[in-house]
Design a protein around this motif. Structure first.
Motif, PDB file in Angstrom:
ATOM      1  N   MET A   1      43.020  33.815  43.544  1.00  0.00           N
ATOM      2  CA  MET A   1      42.836  34.614  44.747  1.00  0.00           C
ATOM      3  C   MET A   1      43.254  33.829  45.976  1.00  0.00           C
ATOM      4  N   ALA A   2      43.538  34.548  47.026  1.00  0.00           N
ATOM      5  CA  ALA A   2      44.109  33.931  48.217  1.00  0.00           C
ATOM      6  C   ALA A   2      43.126  32.973  48.877  1.00  0.00           C
ATOM      7  N   SER A   3      41.853  33.276  48.797  1.00  0.00           N
ATOM      8  CA  SER A   3      40.868  32.486  49.520  1.00  0.00           C
ATOM      9  C   SER A   3      40.482  31.196  48.781  1.00  0.00           C
ATOM     10  N   GLY A   4      41.080  30.959  47.661  1.00  0.00           N
ATOM     11  CA  GLY A   4      40.857  29.689  46.963  1.00  0.00           C
ATOM     12  C   GLY A   4      39.453  29.557  46.419  1.00  0.00           C
ATOM     13  N   ASN A   5      38.790  28.460  46.727  1.00  0.00           N
ATOM     14  CA  ASN A   5      37.484  28.184  46.155  1.00  0.00           C
ATOM     15  C   ASN A   5      36.344  28.882  46.860  1.00  0.00           C
ATOM     16  N   GLU A   6      36.595  29.380  48.070  1.00  0.00           N
ATOM     17  CA  GLU A   6      35.515  30.037  48.819  1.00  0.00           C
ATOM     18  C   GLU A   6      35.140  31.359  48.136  1.00  0.00           C
ATOM     19  N   LEU A   7      33.880  31.768  48.388  1.00  0.00           N
ATOM     20  CA  LEU A   7      33.458  33.073  47.867  1.00  0.00           C
ATOM     21  C   LEU A   7      34.246  34.152  48.594  1.00  0.00           C
ATOM     22  N   PRO A   8      34.700  35.188  47.858  1.00  0.00           N
ATOM     23  CA  PRO A   8      35.489  36.236  48.534  1.00  0.00           C
ATOM     24  C   PRO A   8      34.621  37.038  49.484  1.00  0.00           C
ATOM     25  N   THR A   9      35.232  37.534  50.552  1.00  0.00           N
ATOM     26  CA  THR A   9      34.504  38.431  51.456  1.00  0.00           C
ATOM     27  C   THR A   9      34.370  39.782  50.769  1.00  0.00           C
ATOM     28  N   MET A  10      33.564  40.641  51.413  1.00  0.00           N
ATOM     29  CA  MET A  10      33.325  41.949  50.800  1.00  0.00           C
ATOM     30  C   MET A  10      34.619  42.741  50.677  1.00  0.00           C
ATOM     31  N   GLU A  11      35.446  42.659  51.741  1.00  0.00           N
ATOM     32  CA  GLU A  11      36.703  43.411  51.695  1.00  0.00           C
ATOM     33  C   GLU A  11      37.589  42.903  50.568  1.00  0.00           C
ATOM     34  N   GLU A  12      37.622  41.590  50.454  1.00  0.00           N
ATOM     35  CA  GLU A  12      38.451  41.011  49.401  1.00  0.00           C
ATOM     36  C   GLU A  12      37.943  41.426  48.025  1.00  0.00           C
TER      37      GLU A  12
ATOM     38  N   THR B   1      49.552  43.742  37.945  1.00  0.00           N
ATOM     39  CA  THR B   1      50.911  44.287  38.016  1.00  0.00           C
ATOM     40  C   THR B   1      51.924  43.262  37.536  1.00  0.00           C
ATOM     41  N   PHE B   2      52.789  43.714  36.659  1.00  0.00           N
ATOM     42  CA  PHE B   2      53.874  42.859  36.185  1.00  0.00           C
ATOM     43  C   PHE B   2      55.188  43.482  36.628  1.00  0.00           C
TER      44      PHE B   2
ATOM     45  N   LEU C   1      60.396  37.446  38.423  1.00  0.00           N
ATOM     46  CA  LEU C   1      59.684  38.213  37.407  1.00  0.00           C
ATOM     47  C   LEU C   1      58.344  37.550  37.103  1.00  0.00           C
ATOM     48  N   GLY C   2      57.276  38.351  37.148  1.00  0.00           N
ATOM     49  CA  GLY C   2      55.968  37.770  36.822  1.00  0.00           C
ATOM     50  C   GLY C   2      54.850  38.675  37.276  1.00  0.00           C
ATOM     51  N   PHE C   3      53.614  38.188  37.152  1.00  0.00           N
ATOM     52  CA  PHE C   3      52.448  38.961  37.591  1.00  0.00           C
ATOM     53  C   PHE C   3      52.267  38.804  39.085  1.00  0.00           C
ATOM     54  N   ALA C   4      51.914  39.904  39.731  1.00  0.00           N
ATOM     55  CA  ALA C   4      51.639  39.854  41.165  1.00  0.00           C
ATOM     56  C   ALA C   4      50.295  39.171  41.386  1.00  0.00           C
ATOM     57  N   MET C   5      50.243  38.156  42.272  1.00  0.00           N
ATOM     58  CA  MET C   5      49.007  37.425  42.488  1.00  0.00           C
ATOM     59  C   MET C   5      48.193  38.013  43.635  1.00  0.00           C
ATOM     60  N   THR C   6      48.814  38.834  44.456  1.00  0.00           N
ATOM     61  CA  THR C   6      48.066  39.514  45.521  1.00  0.00           C
ATOM     62  C   THR C   6      48.454  40.982  45.507  1.00  0.00           C
TER      63      THR C   6
ATOM     64  N   GLY D   1      41.833  33.249  34.091  1.00  0.00           N
ATOM     65  CA  GLY D   1      43.049  33.015  34.862  1.00  0.00           C
ATOM     66  C   GLY D   1      43.867  34.266  35.131  1.00  0.00           C
ATOM     67  N   ILE D   2      43.311  35.451  34.803  1.00  0.00           N
ATOM     68  CA  ILE D   2      44.039  36.690  35.080  1.00  0.00           C
ATOM     69  C   ILE D   2      43.574  37.186  36.448  1.00  0.00           C
ATOM     70  N   PRO D   3      44.500  37.352  37.383  1.00  0.00           N
ATOM     71  CA  PRO D   3      44.081  37.639  38.766  1.00  0.00           C
ATOM     72  C   PRO D   3      43.395  39.005  38.922  1.00  0.00           C
ATOM     73  N   TYR D   4      43.883  40.025  38.236  1.00  0.00           N
ATOM     74  CA  TYR D   4      43.308  41.350  38.442  1.00  0.00           C
ATOM     75  C   TYR D   4      43.065  41.997  37.089  1.00  0.00           C
ATOM     76  N   MET D   5      42.056  42.842  37.023  1.00  0.00           N
ATOM     77  CA  MET D   5      41.793  43.546  35.779  1.00  0.00           C
ATOM     78  C   MET D   5      41.000  44.816  36.075  1.00  0.00           C
ATOM     79  N   LYS D   6      41.719  45.929  36.123  1.00  0.00           N
ATOM     80  CA  LYS D   6      41.036  47.233  36.281  1.00  0.00           C
ATOM     81  C   LYS D   6      40.904  47.832  34.890  1.00  0.00           C
ATOM     82  N   ILE D   7      39.658  48.040  34.476  1.00  0.00           N
ATOM     83  CA  ILE D   7      39.487  48.460  33.082  1.00  0.00           C
ATOM     84  C   ILE D   7      39.398  49.978  32.927  1.00  0.00           C
TER      85      ILE D   7
END
Lengths: 156, 289
Positions: free
Chosen positions: B1-12, B22-23, B31-36, B141-147
């Motif tokens: 995540m963009a904020s690194g080690n800090e706890l994410p804000t509510m919006e994040e 997203t690939f 070519l690759g997974f979108a990190m943001t 290590g997977i940035p996003y996961m909508k189940i």
């Protein structure tokens, strides 16, 4: 909310799943349901038929029993009639037999009586001749008066 | 995540929950997974939501294999537990199909069954605690996961597109191209005056085309909207857990309440999608509206 290739991917996955279901899932299950439905319907029909047949059989049995009863009654009536007839017949026969025996007995008795009478007559004639012989002694010749005495004895 | 080690804000946190894995090809990173989420947006149309695809295909395979298992060991005698359950669903679907579809077609009932069970399973993923699997994925290590695939508009549009293709296909097959065009131009406005006829044809065509396109769009957006909103509420309730003991308890109660309510929504939306699909195909079959 990005619109992307996922749409196409979903469309393909959807098509494959629908095809698979249509080819391998629905028909066997549907057939089984149909077969079972038919089996149940047949079973119900058979049960219905069985009940019907049972009812018919019961009716037939009732009919047969009724006929048998009737026949039995007829047979009993006939037997009764026959036995009455037989009793009457034997009565008649017995009476006739009795009459015949009686007649024979009468005949026998008559014969005996006649025989006894004949004997008595003979004895009496002898006695009379003896008596007359004694009474008349010498005056009467047995040879000359024998015919006379015999006639007398016959008349007795 | 963009904020690194800090706890994410509510919006994040919320944005994280609303972004698919997203690939695709990014103009800068390749070519690759979108990190943001912005990276995912920049990938454009030629990208794919790997999480939606995997979960939906996985659940679809679960559906066909489990139902195939019942079909393979099917017996016309006394059914076992699983077969009984499958037959119960089949009866339910078949009854609905026969209620709204009066024509002879061997595809509609299996189609309806697939739609109902598959969408039901996809929706059912909504009852899995919202943070659980994304958090596990994040640890892996997977940035996003909508189940919940049905909260992805691509998924619902993909399904509706399939139905739309079938509507067009059967319209053409039953009525013929001429009949289909006649249907699109001949109603609702009719006139006996020859001069006005072409004008009416154009008006009718516009109206009927909108009518036709509205069918898949309404299918897709109804399902998406319901599930997306429900997921959103789960996410917001999830946020309450991190806001102190009192709010956390309230959140717990709300969570249970909303989940119970959602038990109704899950099969209802699957059912609506199924019934409308059958009705639309029936309309494609029938000559008059």
């Amino acid at each position: 909310m990005n619109i992307n290739l996922t749409i196409i991917g979903q469309l393909l996955a959807f098509s494959v799943f629908v095809w698979f279901t249509m080819r391998f899932v629905w028909p066997p299950l549907s057939d089984a349901l149909e077969t079972r439905r038919r089996k149940i319907a047949e079973g119900l029909a058979a049960a219905e038929r069985g009940q019907n047949e049972q009812r018919l059989a019961e009716e037939r049995a009732k009919e047969v029993i009724k006929q048998a009863k009737q026949q039995a009654a007829e047979i009993i009536a006939a037997a009764q009639k026959r036995s009455n007839d037989m009793v009457e017949e034997s009565k008649t026969t017995a009476r006739e037999e009795g009459d015949r025996i009686k007649e024979a007995a009468h005949a026998d008795i008559e014969q005996e009586v006649n025989r006894a009478r004949e004997q008595l007559r003979k004895q009496l004639a002898k006695l009379v001749v003896q008596g007359a012989e004694q009474i008349l002694a010498k005056e009467i010749d047995a040879k000359t008066h024998g015919d006379l005495l015999k006639n007398l004895a016959k008349r007795l | 995540m963009a904020s690194g080690n800090e706890l994410p804000t509510m919006e994040e946190h919320i944005a994280h929950h609303l972004t698919n894995l997203t690939f695709g090809y990014h103009p800068e990173t390749g070519l690759g997974f979108a990190m943001t989420s912005s990276e995912a947006a920049e990938m454009g149309f030629w990208a794919i939501h790997v999480d939606s695809m995997l979960w939906s295909i996985g659940l679809g395979i679960l559906f066909i294999l489990s139902f195939r298992a019942a079909a393979r060991h099917v017996t016309a005698g006394v059914p076992g537990g699983w077969q009984n359950f499958v037959e119960w669903i089949m009866d339910f679907v078949d009854e609905n199909v026969r209620g709204s579809f009066k024509h002879k077609n061997d595809m509609v009932a299996p189609l309806a069954l697939t739609i109902f069970v598959w969408i039901f399973l996809l929706n059912l993923m909504d009852l899995v605690p919202v943070d659980l699997i994304p958090y596990l994925a994040y640890l892996a290590g997977i940035p996003y996961m909508k189940i919940v695939p049905t909260t992805d508009v691509n998924v619902t549009v993909g399904l509706a597109l399939g139905v739309f293709i079938l509507i067009i296909y059967y319209s053409l097959k039953i009525k013929g191209p001429v009949g289909f065009i006649k249907e699109l131009t001949g109603i609702p406005f009719q006139t006996s005056i020859t001069v006005i006829k072409p004008i009416f044809w154009v008006i009718n065509f516009v109206l009927e085309t909108i009518n036709l396109i509205a069918k898949p769009i309404s299918l897709a957006l109804r399902l998406f909207g319901n599930l997306y909103a429900a997921e959103m509420i789960f996410i917001l309730i999830g946020v309450m857990y991190s806001a102190g003991l009192v709010l956390g308890l309230v959140g717990g109660v709300l969570h249970v309440g909303w989940a119970i309510f959602h038990i109704l929504v899950v099969p209802l939306q699957a059912f609506i999608f199924m019934v409308l699909t059958v009705v639309y195909i029936d309309m494609a079959y029938s000559e008059d509206h």
